[in-house]
Motif scaffolding. Structure first.
Motif: not given
Length: 111
Positions: A11-12, A14-16, A18-19, A46, A49, A53
């Motif tokens: 999840a980290a 993916w958030v990174g 996307l950021s 980003g 994160l 990951s």
């Protein structure tokens, strides 16, 4: 417990991802400027994160790359702050020179 940590790292990542994509999109669309602190902060978040990951996956070259990404963002923020001080100093110095020129003009014209 291992499954939870793996899911959190994923999840980290993916958030990174996307950021950093969102930061690039915002700059490309001229919503924010490339030297804006918000751009640097989004990129740093980003990168951090993505590094988390990558570390969870053992992808050490990616961890290193993203760590460098974060360091570049920190340097950009620090450089922007000192640059603002430099510009303010120049402007303030310019104003003081103008005031001095105004006083000299007033003396020369008898005002």
């Amino acid at each position: 417990m291992q499954a939870i940590m793996t899911s959190a790292a994923t999840a980290a990542g993916w958030v990174g991802a996307l950021s950093t994509a969102a930061a690039y999109l915002l700059v490309s669309r001229r919503v924010i400027e490339p030297d804006a602190p918000m751009f640097q902060l989004i990129n740093m978040l980003g990168g951090a994160l993505l590094a988390v990951s990558a570390a969870a996956s053992g992808a050490w070259p990616s961890v290193t790359s993203n760590f460098v990404w974060v360091l570049i963002g920190v340097q950009a923020l620090v450089g922007a702050r000192s640059g603002v001080r430099t510009v303010v100093g120049r402007v303030t110095g310019s104003f003081s020179r103008w005031r001095g020129a105004g006083r000299a003009w007033n003396r020369a014209t008898g005002r």
